[in-house]
Motif scaffolding. Structure first.
Motif, PDB file in Angstrom:
ATOM      1  N   SER A   1      -7.845 -35.640  15.905  1.00 24.88           N
ATOM      2  CA  SER A   1      -7.281 -36.727  15.117  1.00 24.88           C
ATOM      3  C   SER A   1      -7.869 -36.737  13.709  1.00 24.88           C
ATOM      4  O   SER A   1      -7.156 -36.909  12.717  1.00 24.88           O
ATOM      5  CB  SER A   1      -7.537 -38.068  15.811  1.00 24.88           C
ATOM      6  OG  SER A   1      -7.005 -39.134  15.064  1.00 24.88           O
TER       7      SER A   1
ATOM      8  N   ASP B   1     -10.622 -36.966  19.517  1.00 21.82           N
ATOM      9  CA  ASP B   1     -11.114 -37.632  18.307  1.00 21.82           C
ATOM     10  C   ASP B   1     -11.258 -36.627  17.164  1.00 21.82           C
ATOM     11  O   ASP B   1     -10.908 -36.922  16.015  1.00 21.82           O
ATOM     12  CB  ASP B   1     -12.460 -38.302  18.592  1.00 21.82           C
ATOM     13  CG  ASP B   1     -12.353 -39.463  19.570  1.00 21.82           C
ATOM     14  OD1 ASP B   1     -11.230 -39.996  19.706  1.00 21.82           O
ATOM     15  OD2 ASP B   1     -13.363 -39.832  20.189  1.00 21.82           O
TER      16      ASP B   1
ATOM     17  N   ARG C   1      -1.803 -48.220  14.980  1.00 17.51           N
ATOM     18  CA  ARG C   1      -2.750 -48.107  13.854  1.00 17.51           C
ATOM     19  C   ARG C   1      -4.145 -47.932  14.430  1.00 17.51           C
ATOM     20  O   ARG C   1      -4.722 -48.866  14.985  1.00 17.51           O
ATOM     21  CB  ARG C   1      -2.686 -49.341  12.958  1.00 17.51           C
ATOM     22  CG  ARG C   1      -3.665 -49.320  11.787  1.00 17.51           C
ATOM     23  CD  ARG C   1      -3.413 -50.497  10.863  1.00 17.51           C
ATOM     24  NE  ARG C   1      -2.093 -50.393  10.226  1.00 17.51           N
ATOM     25  CZ  ARG C   1      -1.476 -51.421   9.625  1.00 17.51           C
ATOM     26  NH1 ARG C   1      -2.055 -52.624   9.612  1.00 17.51           N
ATOM     27  NH2 ARG C   1      -0.294 -51.247   9.070  1.00 17.51           N
ATOM     28  N   LYS C   2      -4.652 -46.690  14.372  1.00 19.84           N
ATOM     29  CA  LYS C   2      -5.926 -46.337  14.993  1.00 19.84           C
ATOM     30  C   LYS C   2      -5.865 -46.698  16.478  1.00 19.84           C
ATOM     31  O   LYS C   2      -5.060 -46.162  17.206  1.00 19.84           O
ATOM     32  CB  LYS C   2      -7.083 -47.020  14.269  1.00 19.84           C
ATOM     33  CG  LYS C   2      -7.262 -46.528  12.831  1.00 19.84           C
ATOM     34  CD  LYS C   2      -8.467 -47.161  12.167  1.00 19.84           C
ATOM     35  CE  LYS C   2      -8.638 -46.618  10.755  1.00 19.84           C
ATOM     36  NZ  LYS C   2      -9.790 -47.230  10.055  1.00 19.84           N
ATOM     37  N   ASN C   3      -6.687 -47.638  16.938  1.00 24.35           N
ATOM     38  CA  ASN C   3      -6.699 -47.991  18.356  1.00 24.35           C
ATOM     39  C   ASN C   3      -5.917 -49.269  18.653  1.00 24.35           C
ATOM     40  O   ASN C   3      -6.069 -49.863  19.723  1.00 24.35           O
ATOM     41  CB  ASN C   3      -8.144 -48.162  18.846  1.00 24.35           C
ATOM     42  CG  ASN C   3      -8.929 -46.870  18.784  1.00 24.35           C
ATOM     43  OD1 ASN C   3      -8.398 -45.805  19.059  1.00 24.35           O
ATOM     44  ND2 ASN C   3     -10.198 -46.965  18.401  1.00 24.35           N
TER      45      ASN C   3
END
Length: 218
Positions: free
Chosen positions: A108, A105, A178-180
């Motif tokens: 990222s 995280d 897209r993100k999660n």
């Protein structure tokens, strides 16, 4: 291509051998003296026995002229630090091995997109098998001159829909991370910053794909 690999664990050694077989120039950095000495005698590449998080050591490896840096030491924090130093040196391709999700995280948020989490990949595969799911590994689908590509959306294509991007022949979008979330290409999403596009093409079309997507790899 000139690649600096930091960390001579199983991943680092396997990758080094593969790249050497492909004719790549590899510089391997390993802090353990005994391991570094053994590899220097058995591998056809430059092996530096030093701490790869030190800027002066990365300069010794000529990081300014590296096309890619792979940080695969056993320490997540060190791998992130190596990535930051490499990014400051304007290295085009950065790949980090990250074991702990909290550091994934953080990486990222720091803008690193190419991360490898071996434990997550292995556990996901085992979980699928236990649930009776016959998941096909992507590596087993790459045959002949077919290539699957991951691309972070560039300024050229942000705010465009997938259907508006003129891919060359023998190329197609699979979807967007897209993100999660994963959005299938058939939903034709409008692209946002940091979206990761997944597409399939042929090897001889990769340069054309990069040009269409606004990726300058010179």
């Amino acid at each position: 291509m000139r690649v600096i690999i930091v960390g001579a664990g199983s991943l680092g050694i396997h990758l080094t051998r593969n790249l050497i077989d492909q004719g790549r120039e590899v510089i391997l950095i390993e802090k353990d003296e005994a391991i570094a000495k053994e590899l220097a005698e058995t591998l056809d590449c430059t092996v530096i026995n030093a701490e790869g998080t030190r800027p002066d050591i990365l300069e010794k490896a000529d990081i300014a002229n590296a096309d890619a840096v792979v940080a695969c030491t056993p320490n997540d924090q060190n791998n992130i630090l190596i990535g930051l130093i490499a990014r400051d040196a304007k290295v085009e391709k950065l790949i980090l091995k990250i074991e702990d999700k909290q550091f994934m995280d953080i990486a990222s948020k720091l803008g690193f997109y190419h991360m490898i989490n071996p434990a997550s990949i292995s556990s996901s595969y085992i979980s699928d098998v236990l649930r009776g799911i016959n998941a096909i590994e992507l590596s087993n689908m790459v045959r002949y001159d077919v290539r699957f590509i991951s691309v972070i959306a560039t300024e050229k294509i942000i705010d465009m829909r997938l259907s508006e991007i003129p891919l060359p022949e023998n190329s197609a979008f699979i979807g967007v991370y897209r993100k999660n979330d994963f959005i299938l290409a058939e939903k034709d999403p409008k692209l946002s910053e940091k979206d990761e596009l997944i597409l399939v093409t042929r090897a001889d079309m990769i340069s054309s794909v990069n040009e269409v997507l606004g990726r300058n790899l010179d």
